[in-house]
Design a protein around this motif. Sequence first.
Motif, PDB file in Angstrom:
ATOM      1  N   ALA A   5     -16.677  -0.202   8.459  1.00  0.00           N
ATOM      2  CA  ALA A   5     -16.401  -0.199   7.019  1.00  0.00           C
ATOM      3  C   ALA A   5     -15.100  -0.941   6.691  1.00  0.00           C
ATOM      4  CB  ALA A   5     -16.326   1.233   6.499  1.00  0.00           C
ATOM      5  N   ARG A   6     -14.312  -1.246   7.700  1.00  0.00           N
ATOM      6  CA  ARG A   6     -13.057  -1.969   7.498  1.00  0.00           C
ATOM      7  C   ARG A   6     -13.187  -3.302   8.220  1.00  0.00           C
ATOM      8  NH1 ARG A   6      -8.983   1.145  10.098  1.00  0.00           N
ATOM      9  NH2 ARG A   6      -8.983   2.473   8.269  1.00  0.00           N
ATOM     10  N   TYR A   7     -13.642  -4.287   7.482  1.00  0.00           N
ATOM     11  CA  TYR A   7     -13.967  -5.572   8.095  1.00  0.00           C
ATOM     12  C   TYR A   7     -12.832  -6.593   7.968  1.00  0.00           C
ATOM     13  CZ  TYR A   7     -14.972  -5.870   3.195  1.00  0.00           C
ATOM     14  OH  TYR A   7     -14.851  -5.756   1.839  1.00  0.00           O
ATOM     15  N   GLU A   8     -11.743  -6.231   7.266  1.00  0.00           N
ATOM     16  CA  GLU A   8     -10.642  -7.175   7.102  1.00  0.00           C
ATOM     17  C   GLU A   8      -9.844  -7.272   8.393  1.00  0.00           C
ATOM     18  OE1 GLU A   8     -11.126  -4.671   3.322  1.00  0.00           O
ATOM     19  OE2 GLU A   8     -10.697  -4.206   5.397  1.00  0.00           O
ATOM     20  N   ASN A   9      -9.304  -8.462   8.637  1.00  0.00           N
ATOM     21  CA  ASN A   9      -8.377  -8.591   9.768  1.00  0.00           C
ATOM     22  C   ASN A   9      -6.970  -8.227   9.289  1.00  0.00           C
ATOM     23  OD1 ASN A   9      -7.094 -10.905   8.602  1.00  0.00           O
ATOM     24  ND2 ASN A   9      -8.641 -12.242   9.521  1.00  0.00           N
ATOM     25  N   PHE A  10      -6.001  -8.236  10.204  1.00  0.00           N
ATOM     26  CA  PHE A  10      -4.658  -7.781   9.840  1.00  0.00           C
ATOM     27  C   PHE A  10      -4.010  -8.683   8.787  1.00  0.00           C
ATOM     28  CE2 PHE A  10      -0.048  -7.253  10.482  1.00  0.00           C
ATOM     29  CZ  PHE A  10       0.036  -5.914  10.112  1.00  0.00           C
ATOM     30  N   GLU A  11      -4.229 -10.005   8.893  1.00  0.00           N
ATOM     31  CA  GLU A  11      -3.662 -10.927   7.891  1.00  0.00           C
ATOM     32  C   GLU A  11      -4.212 -10.606   6.494  1.00  0.00           C
ATOM     33  OE1 GLU A  11      -1.089 -13.057   8.342  1.00  0.00           O
ATOM     34  OE2 GLU A  11      -1.095 -12.116  10.323  1.00  0.00           O
ATOM     35  N   GLN A  12      -5.507 -10.316   6.420  1.00  0.00           N
ATOM     36  CA  GLN A  12      -6.116  -9.949   5.130  1.00  0.00           C
ATOM     37  C   GLN A  12      -5.558  -8.618   4.638  1.00  0.00           C
ATOM     38  OE1 GLN A  12     -10.080 -10.334   6.783  1.00  0.00           O
ATOM     39  NE2 GLN A  12     -10.554 -11.996   5.347  1.00  0.00           N
ATOM     40  N   ALA A  13      -5.330  -7.694   5.555  1.00  0.00           N
ATOM     41  CA  ALA A  13      -4.752  -6.395   5.180  1.00  0.00           C
ATOM     42  C   ALA A  13      -3.380  -6.581   4.540  1.00  0.00           C
ATOM     43  CB  ALA A  13      -4.669  -5.489   6.409  1.00  0.00           C
ATOM     44  N   LYS A  14      -2.589  -7.539   5.052  1.00  0.00           N
ATOM     45  CA  LYS A  14      -1.271  -7.813   4.468  1.00  0.00           C
ATOM     46  C   LYS A  14      -1.410  -8.382   3.052  1.00  0.00           C
ATOM     47  CE  LYS A  14       0.622 -10.238   7.844  1.00  0.00           C
ATOM     48  NZ  LYS A  14       1.538 -10.883   8.796  1.00  0.00           N
ATOM     49  N   LEU A  15      -2.386  -9.254   2.836  1.00  0.00           N
ATOM     50  CA  LEU A  15      -2.622  -9.809   1.495  1.00  0.00           C
ATOM     51  C   LEU A  15      -3.037  -8.703   0.524  1.00  0.00           C
ATOM     52  CD1 LEU A  15      -4.552 -13.128   2.270  1.00  0.00           C
ATOM     53  CD2 LEU A  15      -2.228 -12.899   1.344  1.00  0.00           C
ATOM     54  N   ILE A  16      -3.901  -7.808   0.977  1.00  0.00           N
ATOM     55  CA  ILE A  16      -4.334  -6.683   0.140  1.00  0.00           C
ATOM     56  C   ILE A  16      -3.125  -5.827  -0.235  1.00  0.00           C
ATOM     57  CG2 ILE A  16      -5.652  -4.521   0.147  1.00  0.00           C
ATOM     58  CD1 ILE A  16      -7.777  -6.113   1.860  1.00  0.00           C
ATOM     59  N   PHE A  17      -2.241  -5.584   0.722  1.00  0.00           N
ATOM     60  CA  PHE A  17      -1.012  -4.829   0.463  1.00  0.00           C
ATOM     61  C   PHE A  17      -0.213  -5.483  -0.667  1.00  0.00           C
ATOM     62  CE2 PHE A  17       3.555  -4.263   1.403  1.00  0.00           C
ATOM     63  CZ  PHE A  17       3.654  -2.878   1.275  1.00  0.00           C
ATOM     64  N   ASP A  18      -0.051  -6.802  -0.611  1.00  0.00           N
ATOM     65  CA  ASP A  18       0.689  -7.517  -1.660  1.00  0.00           C
ATOM     66  C   ASP A  18       0.023  -7.336  -3.026  1.00  0.00           C
ATOM     67  OD1 ASP A  18       2.477  -8.398   0.266  1.00  0.00           O
ATOM     68  OD2 ASP A  18       1.510 -10.366   0.495  1.00  0.00           O
ATOM     69  N   HIS A  19      -1.298  -7.404  -3.062  1.00  0.00           N
ATOM     70  CA  HIS A  19      -2.018  -7.199  -4.327  1.00  0.00           C
ATOM     71  C   HIS A  19      -1.852  -5.768  -4.840  1.00  0.00           C
ATOM     72  CE1 HIS A  19      -3.989 -11.054  -4.968  1.00  0.00           C
ATOM     73  NE2 HIS A  19      -4.193 -11.116  -3.665  1.00  0.00           N
ATOM     74  N   LEU A  20      -1.817  -4.797  -3.925  1.00  0.00           N
ATOM     75  CA  LEU A  20      -1.601  -3.405  -4.332  1.00  0.00           C
ATOM     76  C   LEU A  20      -0.226  -3.239  -4.977  1.00  0.00           C
ATOM     77  CD1 LEU A  20      -3.138  -1.671  -1.208  1.00  0.00           C
ATOM     78  CD2 LEU A  20      -3.945  -1.366  -3.563  1.00  0.00           C
ATOM     79  N   LEU A  21       0.817  -3.796  -4.346  1.00  0.00           N
ATOM     80  CA  LEU A  21       2.166  -3.705  -4.902  1.00  0.00           C
ATOM     81  C   LEU A  21       2.199  -4.299  -6.308  1.00  0.00           C
ATOM     82  CD1 LEU A  21       4.455  -4.799  -1.898  1.00  0.00           C
ATOM     83  CD2 LEU A  21       3.845  -2.476  -2.613  1.00  0.00           C
ATOM     84  N   GLU A  22       1.668  -5.506  -6.424  1.00  0.00           N
ATOM     85  CA  GLU A  22       1.668  -6.220  -7.700  1.00  0.00           C
ATOM     86  C   GLU A  22       0.915  -5.443  -8.779  1.00  0.00           C
ATOM     87  OE1 GLU A  22      -0.432 -10.296  -8.942  1.00  0.00           O
ATOM     88  OE2 GLU A  22       0.798 -10.453  -7.125  1.00  0.00           O
ATOM     89  N   THR A  23      -0.236  -4.905  -8.435  1.00  0.00           N
ATOM     90  CA  THR A  23      -1.072  -4.212  -9.418  1.00  0.00           C
ATOM     91  C   THR A  23      -0.419  -2.919  -9.878  1.00  0.00           C
ATOM     92  OG1 THR A  23      -3.049  -5.207  -8.448  1.00  0.00           O
ATOM     93  CG2 THR A  23      -3.384  -3.305  -9.881  1.00  0.00           C
ATOM     94  N   TYR A  24       0.041  -2.098  -8.959  1.00  0.00           N
ATOM     95  CA  TYR A  24       0.683  -0.839  -9.358  1.00  0.00           C
ATOM     96  C   TYR A  24       1.944  -1.108 -10.186  1.00  0.00           C
ATOM     97  CZ  TYR A  24      -2.278   2.596  -7.045  1.00  0.00           C
ATOM     98  OH  TYR A  24      -3.345   3.411  -6.705  1.00  0.00           O
ATOM     99  N   GLN A  25       2.729  -2.125  -9.806  1.00  0.00           N
ATOM    100  CA  GLN A  25       3.939  -2.447 -10.567  1.00  0.00           C
ATOM    101  C   GLN A  25       3.575  -2.913 -11.979  1.00  0.00           C
ATOM    102  OE1 GLN A  25       5.716  -5.063  -7.669  1.00  0.00           O
ATOM    103  NE2 GLN A  25       6.768  -3.379  -6.637  1.00  0.00           N
ATOM    104  N   LYS A  26       2.473  -3.627 -12.111  1.00  0.00           N
ATOM    105  CA  LYS A  26       2.014  -4.076 -13.428  1.00  0.00           C
ATOM    106  C   LYS A  26       1.778  -2.877 -14.361  1.00  0.00           C
ATOM    107  CE  LYS A  26      -2.027  -5.947 -15.713  1.00  0.00           C
ATOM    108  NZ  LYS A  26      -3.432  -6.251 -15.570  1.00  0.00           N
ATOM    109  N   TYR A  27       1.345  -1.753 -13.798  1.00  0.00           N
ATOM    110  CA  TYR A  27       1.095  -0.551 -14.602  1.00  0.00           C
ATOM    111  C   TYR A  27       2.309   0.367 -14.683  1.00  0.00           C
ATOM    112  CZ  TYR A  27      -3.655  -2.133 -14.906  1.00  0.00           C
ATOM    113  OH  TYR A  27      -4.766  -2.895 -15.180  1.00  0.00           O
ATOM    114  N   GLY A  28       3.474  -0.149 -14.275  1.00  0.00           N
ATOM    115  CA  GLY A  28       4.728   0.566 -14.478  1.00  0.00           C
ATOM    116  C   GLY A  28       5.114   1.570 -13.410  1.00  0.00           C
ATOM    117  N   TYR A  29       4.440   1.538 -12.280  1.00  0.00           N
ATOM    118  CA  TYR A  29       4.773   2.484 -11.214  1.00  0.00           C
ATOM    119  C   TYR A  29       5.938   1.969 -10.375  1.00  0.00           C
ATOM    120  CZ  TYR A  29       0.444   4.908 -12.286  1.00  0.00           C
ATOM    121  OH  TYR A  29      -0.551   5.602 -12.931  1.00  0.00           O
TER     122      TYR A  29
END
Length: 178
Positions: A132-156
Amino acid sequence: MKKELIVITGGPGTGKTTIIDAFIEQGYTCFPEISRQITLEAKKQGIEQLFLERPLLFSELLLEGRKKQHQQATQDQAEIVFLDRGIPDILAYMHYIGDSYPAFFDQASREHSYSKVFVLPPWEEIYESDEARYENFEQAKLIFDHLLETYQKYGYNLIEVPRGSVEERMGFILKHLQ
């Protein structure tokens, strides 16, 4: 004390579920990640990787499930409720794959708020891929960056949980809730 809805998020393979399971063992009220359930249901219907094959449908099902979790967490008697991922995670993943989504995703992220958001950074030593987790580690790092950006956009204001044993990470989270 007011009700605290606490999100534990991070890219894939960072230890979120392990921490949630440990909080459950200690008697805390926790809501698990539901994306694997949705993926398994789709497999029963012959869709091998729903997120890859029909990302919008997958995300809509995830949104409904996370909204339901938010409502149940709000109504729960516990003062502290932990959630394995929040609604903004869905948008972060959609940004990651470059897909657009209807306005109701953004609206849901604005209407369902959380008290605190703890984020687990990428950690290569514990990262594992599975069915169920098909991303490689490099992709996992990109997802992390998107998570930071998205949560910060909503003021967290995100609280980064340092690497360490499960007990150390739980202690860090609990210390920040006092």
